[in-house]
Design an enzyme around this catalytic site. Sequence first.
Site, PDB file in Angstrom:
ATOM      1  N   CYS A   1      39.763   1.153 -30.598  1.00 33.93           N
ATOM      2  CA  CYS A   1      40.879   0.894 -29.689  1.00 33.93           C
ATOM      3  C   CYS A   1      41.917  -0.042 -30.301  1.00 33.93           C
ATOM      4  O   CYS A   1      41.596  -0.883 -31.137  1.00 33.93           O
ATOM      5  CB  CYS A   1      40.365   0.242 -28.407  1.00 33.93           C
ATOM      6  SG  CYS A   1      39.100   1.179 -27.577  1.00 33.93           S
TER       7      CYS A   1
ATOM      8  N   ARG B   1      43.240   3.578 -36.904  1.00 31.04           N
ATOM      9  CA  ARG B   1      41.955   3.012 -36.495  1.00 31.04           C
ATOM     10  C   ARG B   1      41.071   4.050 -35.797  1.00 31.04           C
ATOM     11  O   ARG B   1      39.882   3.828 -35.625  1.00 31.04           O
ATOM     12  CB  ARG B   1      42.194   1.826 -35.536  1.00 31.04           C
ATOM     13  CG  ARG B   1      42.891   0.654 -36.195  1.00 31.04           C
ATOM     14  CD  ARG B   1      43.483  -0.281 -35.160  1.00 31.04           C
ATOM     15  NE  ARG B   1      42.451  -0.930 -34.372  1.00 31.04           N
ATOM     16  CZ  ARG B   1      42.044  -2.173 -34.527  1.00 31.04           C
ATOM     17  NH1 ARG B   1      42.579  -2.919 -35.477  1.00 31.04           N
ATOM     18  NH2 ARG B   1      41.118  -2.688 -33.761  1.00 31.04           N
TER      19      ARG B   1
ATOM     20  N   TRP C   1      39.436   4.564 -27.955  1.00 34.41           N
ATOM     21  CA  TRP C   1      38.350   5.281 -28.629  1.00 34.41           C
ATOM     22  C   TRP C   1      37.179   5.207 -27.661  1.00 34.41           C
ATOM     23  O   TRP C   1      36.639   4.136 -27.409  1.00 34.41           O
ATOM     24  CB  TRP C   1      38.038   4.588 -29.957  1.00 34.41           C
ATOM     25  CG  TRP C   1      37.047   5.310 -30.811  1.00 34.41           C
ATOM     26  CD1 TRP C   1      37.297   6.375 -31.626  1.00 34.41           C
ATOM     27  CD2 TRP C   1      35.665   4.990 -30.983  1.00 34.41           C
ATOM     28  NE1 TRP C   1      36.148   6.744 -32.282  1.00 34.41           N
ATOM     29  CE2 TRP C   1      35.128   5.922 -31.911  1.00 34.41           C
ATOM     30  CE3 TRP C   1      34.814   4.031 -30.447  1.00 34.41           C
ATOM     31  CZ2 TRP C   1      33.797   5.907 -32.298  1.00 34.41           C
ATOM     32  CZ3 TRP C   1      33.482   4.014 -30.841  1.00 34.41           C
ATOM     33  CH2 TRP C   1      32.984   4.946 -31.765  1.00 34.41           C
TER      34      TRP C   1
ATOM     35  N   ASN D   1      40.189  -3.845 -25.476  1.00 31.21           N
ATOM     36  CA  ASN D   1      39.347  -3.397 -26.595  1.00 31.21           C
ATOM     37  C   ASN D   1      37.997  -4.083 -26.456  1.00 31.21           C
ATOM     38  O   ASN D   1      37.935  -5.250 -26.074  1.00 31.21           O
ATOM     39  CB  ASN D   1      39.931  -3.838 -27.946  1.00 31.21           C
ATOM     40  CG  ASN D   1      41.221  -3.137 -28.283  1.00 31.21           C
ATOM     41  OD1 ASN D   1      41.650  -2.256 -27.558  1.00 31.21           O
ATOM     42  ND2 ASN D   1      41.824  -3.535 -29.388  1.00 31.21           N
ATOM     43  N   GLY D   2      36.924  -3.400 -26.850  1.00 31.08           N
ATOM     44  CA  GLY D   2      35.604  -4.030 -26.809  1.00 31.08           C
ATOM     45  C   GLY D   2      34.728  -3.381 -25.757  1.00 31.08           C
ATOM     46  O   GLY D   2      35.053  -2.302 -25.229  1.00 31.08           O
TER      47      GLY D   2
ATOM     48  N   GLU E   1      26.994   7.301 -51.226  1.00 32.16           N
ATOM     49  CA  GLU E   1      28.409   7.183 -50.868  1.00 32.16           C
ATOM     50  C   GLU E   1      29.106   8.541 -50.953  1.00 32.16           C
ATOM     51  O   GLU E   1      29.930   8.881 -50.100  1.00 32.16           O
ATOM     52  CB  GLU E   1      29.069   6.135 -51.785  1.00 32.16           C
ATOM     53  CG  GLU E   1      30.560   5.941 -51.629  1.00 32.16           C
ATOM     54  CD  GLU E   1      31.009   5.484 -50.251  1.00 32.16           C
ATOM     55  OE1 GLU E   1      30.157   5.157 -49.397  1.00 32.16           O
ATOM     56  OE2 GLU E   1      32.228   5.485 -50.007  1.00 32.16           O
TER      57      GLU E   1
ATOM     58  N   LYS F   1      30.960  10.357 -47.820  1.00 29.41           N
ATOM     59  CA  LYS F   1      32.358  10.812 -47.867  1.00 29.41           C
ATOM     60  C   LYS F   1      32.453  12.275 -47.465  1.00 29.41           C
ATOM     61  O   LYS F   1      33.318  12.658 -46.690  1.00 29.41           O
ATOM     62  CB  LYS F   1      32.964  10.645 -49.274  1.00 29.41           C
ATOM     63  CG  LYS F   1      33.240   9.255 -49.733  1.00 29.41           C
ATOM     64  CD  LYS F   1      34.415   8.573 -49.082  1.00 29.41           C
ATOM     65  CE  LYS F   1      33.966   7.776 -47.871  1.00 29.41           C
ATOM     66  NZ  LYS F   1      33.578   6.425 -48.102  1.00 29.41           N
TER      67      LYS F   1
ATOM     68  N   GLU G   1      31.657  12.837 -43.725  1.00 38.59           N
ATOM     69  CA  GLU G   1      32.621  12.151 -42.863  1.00 38.59           C
ATOM     70  C   GLU G   1      33.921  12.942 -42.701  1.00 38.59           C
ATOM     71  O   GLU G   1      34.456  13.034 -41.600  1.00 38.59           O
ATOM     72  CB  GLU G   1      32.900  10.799 -43.531  1.00 38.59           C
ATOM     73  CG  GLU G   1      33.673   9.805 -42.748  1.00 38.59           C
ATOM     74  CD  GLU G   1      33.786   8.492 -43.512  1.00 38.59           C
ATOM     75  OE1 GLU G   1      33.637   8.477 -44.748  1.00 38.59           O
ATOM     76  OE2 GLU G   1      34.043   7.477 -42.860  1.00 38.59           O
TER      77      GLU G   1
ATOM     78  N   HIS H   1       9.173  15.170 -53.422  1.00 39.46           N
ATOM     79  CA  HIS H   1       8.367  14.651 -52.315  1.00 39.46           C
ATOM     80  C   HIS H   1       8.869  15.174 -50.966  1.00 39.46           C
ATOM     81  O   HIS H   1       8.539  14.605 -49.933  1.00 39.46           O
ATOM     82  CB  HIS H   1       8.376  13.123 -52.336  1.00 39.46           C
ATOM     83  CG  HIS H   1       7.774  12.561 -53.589  1.00 39.46           C
ATOM     84  ND1 HIS H   1       6.429  12.635 -53.863  1.00 39.46           N
ATOM     85  CD2 HIS H   1       8.352  11.990 -54.675  1.00 39.46           C
ATOM     86  CE1 HIS H   1       6.197  12.089 -55.047  1.00 39.46           C
ATOM     87  NE2 HIS H   1       7.354  11.698 -55.561  1.00 39.46           N
TER      88      HIS H   1
ATOM     89  N   LYS I   1      38.365   3.621 -37.648  1.00 40.28           N
ATOM     90  CA  LYS I   1      38.482   2.860 -38.892  1.00 40.28           C
ATOM     91  C   LYS I   1      37.768   1.530 -38.790  1.00 40.28           C
ATOM     92  O   LYS I   1      37.034   1.129 -39.666  1.00 40.28           O
ATOM     93  CB  LYS I   1      39.963   2.658 -39.222  1.00 40.28           C
ATOM     94  CG  LYS I   1      40.206   1.854 -40.504  1.00 40.28           C
ATOM     95  CD  LYS I   1      39.668   2.595 -41.708  1.00 40.28           C
ATOM     96  CE  LYS I   1      39.846   1.823 -43.004  1.00 40.28           C
ATOM     97  NZ  LYS I   1      38.994   2.400 -44.073  1.00 40.28           N
TER      98      LYS I   1
HETATM   99  O1  M6R Z   1      35.214  -2.533 -42.277  1.00 38.42           O
HETATM  100  P1  M6R Z   1      33.796  -2.373 -42.762  1.00 38.42           P
HETATM  101  O2  M6R Z   1      33.712  -2.272 -44.261  1.00 38.42           O
HETATM  102  O3  M6R Z   1      32.880  -3.402 -42.219  1.00 38.42           O
HETATM  103  O4  M6R Z   1      33.330  -0.964 -42.175  1.00 38.42           O
HETATM  104  C1  M6R Z   1      32.013  -0.535 -42.323  1.00 38.42           C
HETATM  105  C2  M6R Z   1      31.885   0.933 -42.052  1.00 38.42           C
HETATM  106  O5  M6R Z   1      32.264   1.229 -40.726  1.00 38.42           O
HETATM  107  C3  M6R Z   1      32.757   1.776 -42.996  1.00 38.42           C
HETATM  108  O6  M6R Z   1      32.480   1.488 -44.330  1.00 38.42           O
HETATM  109  C4  M6R Z   1      32.514   3.278 -42.754  1.00 38.42           C
HETATM  110  O7  M6R Z   1      31.224   3.634 -43.126  1.00 38.42           O
HETATM  111  C5  M6R Z   1      33.557   4.096 -43.514  1.00 38.42           C
HETATM  112  N1  M6R Z   1      34.289   4.921 -42.591  1.00 38.42           N
HETATM  113  C6  M6R Z   1      32.994   5.002 -44.542  1.00 38.42           C
HETATM  114  O8  M6R Z   1      33.988   5.699 -45.220  1.00 38.42           O
END
Ligand code: M6R
Length: 608
Positions: free
Chosen positions: A2, A27, A73, A97-98, A481, A485, A488, A504, A603
């Site tokens: 948000c 965000r 959000w 927000n929150g 990672e 990616k 995501e 395994h 974000k």
């Molecule tokens: O702002 P942060 O690095 O604490 O965020 C952590 C995760 O939410 C963030 O890295 C998330 O996994 C990414 N969208 C991955 O690309």
Amino acid sequence: MCGIVAAVADRNVVPVLLEGLRKLEYRGYDSAGLAVLNGGLHRLRSVGRVAELAAQAEEKKTSGEAGIAHTRWATHGAPSERNAHPHISGGLAVVHNGIIENHEALRQQLQADGYLFTSDTDTEVIAHLVEKKLRTITDLFDAVRAAITDLQGAYALAVMRESDPTRIVVAREGSPLLLGIAEDGHYAASDASALLQVTRNMVYLENGDCAEISRSGLRISRVDGTLVERPVIESQLSADAVELGTYSHYMQKEIFEQPDALANTLEMVGAARSVQPGLFGADAAEVLGGARQVLILACGTSWHAGLVARYWLEAIAGIPCSVEIASEYRYRQSVPDADTLVVTISQSGETADTLAALQHAKSLGMLRTLAICNVPESSLVRETALRFITRAGPEIGVASTKAFTTQLAALYLLTLVIAKLRGKLDAETETRELIALRHVPAAVQRVLDLEPEIKAWAQLFSAKHHALFLGRGRHYPIALEGALKLKEISYIHAEAYPAGELKHGPLALVDKEMPVIAVAPNDTLLEKLKSNLQEVRARGGELFVFADADSEMSDSEGVHVLRLPEHYGALSALLHVVPLQLLSYHVALVKGTDVDKPRNLAKSVTVE
Ligand code: M6R
């Protein structure tokens, strides 16, 4: 997640509110809304993009000199117009927000008092609660302060009232909120980028602060009414840095910004002959030197950076290191040791789980704390004894890219500093390591030049539904990672395994429909990895191998090999993640997904 924008000024604030919301779009959100005061309270809400809200405002000729706006959000209640903010009670409008954790109990009380709820949100209880307080407390500022003492959970909120169009009241606990001071009025937002259009003079509110903004001034108090002063900070955020420029997507821009982001992050060691603890703060020699072990706390991509660092810290600095997912650590019964260095890693510095994990570690008596963070004014940075600010610049794409590589650069510096403090780094090695670090930006640039080949590979992936990523040693977190990616932004299901684990269990998944991506630099585990890859080929799996100049691997039937231009020793993780970022980006382009705002994601994850 948000976003909030609020304004009281000597102008029509609707264009400012809308532009602020556009800046917060990165965000992640699913609906948007605004309310303005102009001879009454006027509210607009829409499910979908801010552009739709702007079209409504244009059509209805909405204007006003005081207003609040929000991107939502969804947490409580589906994404829908009725759940979009602002929420209204009587002549009062609220954005939030929150998460209000005791919203159900409050809702029941308020319903018993006769309040009718028109949404499924936790936020609506705030609107009714403030309205209820106003029945006995005449002043809006005082009523908001009274209302928030009943709230449990996290919030940044902004409230305005039809009968009092000259001011807006805001409050923060756990979710970020700042004020903007401009010549024509005062503003508030959850993120500085929303206010750069009107001012660079920002006041960051602390947890437990309430504030009132009007055209001519502001006042800040604690919840109990004690007035406080907060410093005015000139934001260094570059307005250009949040523009897309000639790129098609922020993710693409941010991948290609990595050489500059790394050069900026490493600027402090640019000409130095040695690494100094002072890079991490004034007391770093004592805080880092006295640590007997390291505990890294982070989420998502930042957690992957921590996993790479564990290999470095144990192998180079000889210090035991554990890496925990923040959302798990905060609720786990662990065994604390006061001489642990607690390292929190976060791009945003506002990730609720990482902040809570840090607070938990501190509550257990672990006060040697360090934040590695990309946002200097963030909550995380304010709560640790030491800090290292990565200089990646604003990262807008939901998929983290340049934040990750700059975190790795910072963690490598940390490793060298701790190694030196522990007598594990001789002068010759130190000089050699610094030379290697300085060359990283150029080395990453050479990897970026491989984009055309990676783009061609992306075509082969787009029809797949699953993918397996393999790596060994410090390249296993790089495989993790790469898988994150891909899933995501392209929505292809992807898993990562240490290659030795294949037999395994996951080997059962391998057939000709399963592409297997291997991270294969020429390190000490390469021969072992090659054997694992043979196991994949023998089951008909198609291999996509990211090797390097020294890996001695080449194309054969069912095996595609791309060589990175140079082998980079301990720092190879920084290079090998880059082709995986490019691969995900190009697969997403072929699939036509929303690269910068993937579905369901935000974000900055400021709620638990
Ligand atoms: O702002 P942060 O690095 O604490 O965020 C952590 C995760 O939410 C963030 O890295 C998330 O996994 C990414 N969208 C991955 O690309």
